[in-house]
Design an enzyme around this catalytic site. Structure first.
Site, mmCIF file in Angstrom:
data_model
loop_
_atom_site.group_PDB
_atom_site.id
_atom_site.type_symbol
_atom_site.label_atom_id
_atom_site.label_comp_id
_atom_site.label_asym_id
_atom_site.label_seq_id
_atom_site.Cartn_x
_atom_site.Cartn_y
_atom_site.Cartn_z
ATOM 1 N N ASP A 252 -0.193 -11.152 2.916
ATOM 2 C CA ASP A 252 -1.428 -11.072 2.112
ATOM 3 C C ASP A 252 -2.544 -10.451 2.950
ATOM 4 O O ASP A 252 -3.696 -10.899 2.890
ATOM 5 C CB ASP A 252 -1.825 -12.445 1.560
ATOM 6 C CG ASP A 252 -2.831 -12.326 0.412
ATOM 7 O OD1 ASP A 252 -3.172 -11.194 0.037
ATOM 8 O OD2 ASP A 252 -3.269 -13.376 -0.094
ATOM 9 N N LYS B 228 1.781 -7.435 -11.135
ATOM 10 C CA LYS B 228 1.020 -8.550 -10.556
ATOM 11 C C LYS B 228 0.030 -9.090 -11.575
ATOM 12 O O LYS B 228 -0.709 -8.320 -12.203
ATOM 13 C CB LYS B 228 0.250 -8.045 -9.327
ATOM 14 C CG LYS B 228 -0.725 -9.045 -8.709
ATOM 15 C CD LYS B 228 -0.042 -9.954 -7.709
ATOM 16 C CE LYS B 228 -0.963 -10.988 -7.079
ATOM 17 N NZ LYS B 228 -1.614 -10.528 -5.866
ATOM 18 N N HIS C 181 3.445 -8.087 0.383
ATOM 19 C CA HIS C 181 2.099 -8.417 -0.114
ATOM 20 C C HIS C 181 1.003 -7.920 0.839
ATOM 21 O O HIS C 181 0.599 -8.622 1.758
ATOM 22 C CB HIS C 181 2.000 -9.937 -0.284
ATOM 23 C CG HIS C 181 0.812 -10.403 -1.041
ATOM 24 N ND1 HIS C 181 0.787 -11.582 -1.742
ATOM 25 C CD2 HIS C 181 -0.417 -9.866 -1.215
ATOM 26 C CE1 HIS C 181 -0.393 -11.760 -2.299
ATOM 27 N NE2 HIS C 181 -1.154 -10.711 -1.986
ATOM 28 N N HIS D 48 1.716 -16.509 -2.256
ATOM 29 C CA HIS D 48 0.919 -17.417 -1.398
ATOM 30 C C HIS D 48 0.798 -18.854 -1.901
ATOM 31 O O HIS D 48 -0.296 -19.325 -2.208
ATOM 32 C CB HIS D 48 -0.474 -16.850 -1.132
ATOM 33 C CG HIS D 48 -1.174 -16.202 -2.300
ATOM 34 N ND1 HIS D 48 -1.371 -16.843 -3.495
ATOM 35 C CD2 HIS D 48 -1.716 -14.971 -2.441
ATOM 36 C CE1 HIS D 48 -1.999 -16.035 -4.315
ATOM 37 N NE2 HIS D 48 -2.224 -14.884 -3.705
ATOM 38 N N ASN E 282 -5.119 -4.220 -6.745
ATOM 39 C CA ASN E 282 -6.569 -4.386 -6.930
ATOM 40 C C ASN E 282 -7.397 -3.423 -6.076
ATOM 41 O O ASN E 282 -8.203 -3.831 -5.253
ATOM 42 C CB ASN E 282 -6.992 -5.844 -6.706
ATOM 43 C CG ASN E 282 -6.611 -6.383 -5.344
ATOM 44 O OD1 ASN E 282 -5.668 -5.925 -4.716
ATOM 45 N ND2 ASN E 282 -7.358 -7.357 -4.867
ATOM 46 N N PHE F 131 -4.173 -2.519 0.774
ATOM 47 C CA PHE F 131 -4.602 -1.396 1.622
ATOM 48 C C PHE F 131 -5.872 -0.691 1.128
ATOM 49 O O PHE F 131 -6.336 0.254 1.742
ATOM 50 C CB PHE F 131 -3.456 -0.398 1.829
ATOM 51 C CG PHE F 131 -2.488 -0.805 2.909
ATOM 52 C CD1 PHE F 131 -2.699 -1.953 3.660
ATOM 53 C CD2 PHE F 131 -1.360 -0.038 3.190
ATOM 54 C CE1 PHE F 131 -1.805 -2.341 4.670
ATOM 55 C CE2 PHE F 131 -0.470 -0.406 4.202
ATOM 56 C CZ PHE F 131 -0.688 -1.560 4.932
ATOM 57 N N ARG F 132 -6.424 -1.100 -0.010
ATOM 58 C CA ARG F 132 -7.774 -0.664 -0.444
ATOM 59 C C ARG F 132 -7.909 0.829 -0.720
ATOM 60 O O ARG F 132 -9.042 1.336 -0.766
ATOM 61 C CB ARG F 132 -8.834 -1.047 0.604
ATOM 62 C CG ARG F 132 -8.720 -2.443 1.205
ATOM 63 C CD ARG F 132 -8.924 -3.500 0.179
ATOM 64 N NE ARG F 132 -9.067 -4.835 0.771
ATOM 65 C CZ ARG F 132 -8.853 -5.945 0.102
ATOM 66 N NH1 ARG F 132 -8.491 -5.912 -1.173
ATOM 67 N NH2 ARG F 132 -9.000 -7.117 0.664
ATOM 68 N N HIS G 197 -0.449 -14.599 -8.941
ATOM 69 C CA HIS G 197 -1.477 -15.306 -8.174
ATOM 70 C C HIS G 197 -1.771 -16.572 -8.967
ATOM 71 O O HIS G 197 -2.369 -16.521 -10.042
ATOM 72 C CB HIS G 197 -2.738 -14.441 -8.026
ATOM 73 C CG HIS G 197 -3.831 -15.134 -7.275
ATOM 74 N ND1 HIS G 197 -4.321 -14.662 -6.089
ATOM 75 C CD2 HIS G 197 -4.507 -16.280 -7.527
ATOM 76 C CE1 HIS G 197 -5.261 -15.495 -5.636
ATOM 77 N NE2 HIS G 197 -5.398 -16.477 -6.502
HETATM 78 O O1 DOR Z 1 -7.971 -13.855 -0.538
HETATM 79 C C1 DOR Z 1 -7.639 -12.972 -1.333
HETATM 80 N N1 DOR Z 1 -7.949 -11.680 -1.122
HETATM 81 N N2 DOR Z 1 -6.972 -13.296 -2.452
HETATM 82 C C2 DOR Z 1 -6.744 -12.416 -3.433
HETATM 83 O O2 DOR Z 1 -6.184 -12.778 -4.420
HETATM 84 C C3 DOR Z 1 -7.221 -11.038 -3.320
HETATM 85 C C4 DOR Z 1 -7.385 -10.658 -1.916
HETATM 86 C C5 DOR Z 1 -8.154 -9.385 -1.738
HETATM 87 O O3 DOR Z 1 -7.821 -8.395 -2.388
HETATM 88 O O4 DOR Z 1 -9.078 -9.353 -0.915
HETATM 89 ZN ZN ZN Z 2 -3.161 -10.841 -2.143
#
Ligand code: DOR
Ligand code: ZN
Length: 429
Positions: A296, A140, A56, A226, A90, A59-60, A170
């Site tokens: 995470d 997801k 989990h 989480h 995401n 990496f954006r 989630h």
């Molecule tokens: O705290 C979080 N950050 N929860 C999420 O579900 C997404 C994640 C994020 O992508 O920053």
């Molecule tokens: Zn996450």
């Protein structure tokens, strides 16, 4: 004669001294007497673990690379003892189409210094079948963003696929989080602690029970990401007694921090689901009831984190602090190496079908992390490789550090220095 051997390794928790022979990135021998070898790395009696697997991370890349990219993220992972990461969908664009999945795959192949998998997201249900052909680690679903009718359609589609895919969840209920957030926003209190009230424990408990109901009805495997409250974990464990379809994950922040950290760290600890008070939170005593520890790792820009509590983005960067925090617990006899191997190596490999990873054994990938249990460190985000140079764990004193990380026989981290390596998509053969 082997290509490479690691001598004077200590296998833990058994405390067995051995040499590990490596050929073509695979383990070919584990012996008392070192094999003849072209190259030798002396581990000097330090404990060696299978490379950690983080199921989990965020990496954006692509789209939000000012927060992190596959290079900085994978370097941070290597420094933290991880040899495989699984990236969440995401990003921008989100990994919800074949095109976006292939684009991210090509970025990761170019930039990642460690091995990787990608989770798929779902927007258009018609894309599910197509994207499933590309071997995502899971699908997801963010329950805080969709209604039950969407869950119904998604479970229906995924449970019909030829391959038995996992759905990662989630688990926060959309209606309850929206309603409670609205209520808290209209109140006067806007310190960070209100965020915990805006996304209360009941919202997780309701979402977990809904996810279990969908899993039961569609006979579909689910992985609850989480888990942050005792009651949600109790529900999962009740359901596990009759079904072999549900697995659970905990993060280092939900394990080690409580909601008092809102006062200390402000929005740096803002995360979804939020930190819980002592009555609701999980702790080390429940680790044996949980399947996986996922970091995470969710990096953001520090400027964004300085906005007010409602506008600051949620997420905590964890890749470089997780193993030191856990090794510190092992040194204090609160945890065992066995727990680290189960939560971060064996179970992630099993749950996400990585048959060559998660174990030190003949034929397995030569992925390792060597640790120095005597090394002391005060956590300092300036040392991080992640772009997110802040941490709620800043100033924590730990004893026990990863000192070398090896991916398929290549050193990617040695004493904090990162070396070039070509990470591989774990489901490519
Ligand atoms: O705290 C979080 N950050 N929860 C999420 O579900 C997404 C994640 C994020 O992508 O920053
Ligand atoms: Zn996450």
């Amino acid at each position: 004669m082997v290509e490479l051997s690691l001598t004077n390794c200590k296998l833990v928790p058994e405390n067995i001294e051995c040499s590990i022979g490596i050929e073509d990135g695979k383990i070919v021998s584990i012996t008392k007497i070192p094999p003849k070898s072209d190259e030798i790395i002396d581990i000097r009696g330090k404990p060696i673990l299978p490379g950690l697997i983080d199921s989990h991370v965020h990496f954006r890349d692509p789209g939000l690379t000012y927060k992190e990219d596959f290079r900085s993220g994978s370097e941070a992972a290597a420094c933290g003892g991880f040899t495989t990461v699984m990236d969440m969908p995401n990003t921008k664009p989100p990994t919800t189409t074949k095109k976006a999945f292939l684009e991210k795959l090509s970025i990761a192949k170019k930039k990642s210094v460690i091995d990787f998998a990608l989770h798929a997201g779902i927007e258009d249900l018609k894309q599910i079948k197509e994207i499933s052909e590309l071997n995502p680690a899971s699908f997801k679903i963010f329950m805080d963003l969709v209604d039950n009718s969407f869950l119904m359609e998604a479970f229906k589609e995924i449970s019909k696929l030829k391959q038995n895919y996992l759905i990662s969840i989630h688990a926060e209920d959309k209606n309850l989080t929206n309603k409670c957030t609205e209520m808290e926003k209209s109140g006067i209190n806007d310190n960070s602690k209100v965020y915990a009230k805006a996304r209360p424990p009941i919202s997780e408990v309701v979402a977990v029970s809904t996810a279990i109901a969908f899993s039961k009805f569609y006979d579909q495997k689910i992985h609850i990401c989480h888990v942050s409250t005792k009651k949600a974990l109790e529900l999962i464990n009740m359901a596990k007694r009759d079904e072999n379809q549900i697995t659970s994950e905990i993060t280092p922040h939900h394990l080690f921090l409580d909601d008092s950290y809102f006062d200390r760290c402000g929005n740096i600890v803002k995360t979804n689901p939020p930190l819980r008070n002592n009555e609701n939170k999980l702790d080390i005593s429940r680790l044996n009831q949980i399947d996986i520890l996922g970091t995470d790792h969710a990096p953001h820009g520090i400027k964004e984190k300085e906005k007010n509590v409602w506008e600051a983005p949620p997420g905590i960067p964890n890749l470089e602090t997780t193993l030191p925090l856990l090794l510190n617990e092992v040194n204090k006899n609160k945890m065992d190496f066995k727990d680290i191997k189960r939560l971060l190596c064996e179970n992630p490999a099993k749950i996400f079908n990585l048959s060559n990873k998660g174990r030190i054994g003949i034929g397995m990938d030569a992925d390792f992390v060597v640790v120095d249990m005597k090394k002391e460190y005060i956590i300092n985000p300036e040392d991080f490789k992640t772009k997110a140079k802040y941490s709620p764990f800043e100033g924590f004193k730990v004893k026990g550090m990863p000192v070398m990380t090896m991916v398929r026989g290549n050193i990617v981290m040695d004493s904090g220095e990162v070396f070039e390596n070509k990470g591989k998509f774990v489901y490519d053969n």
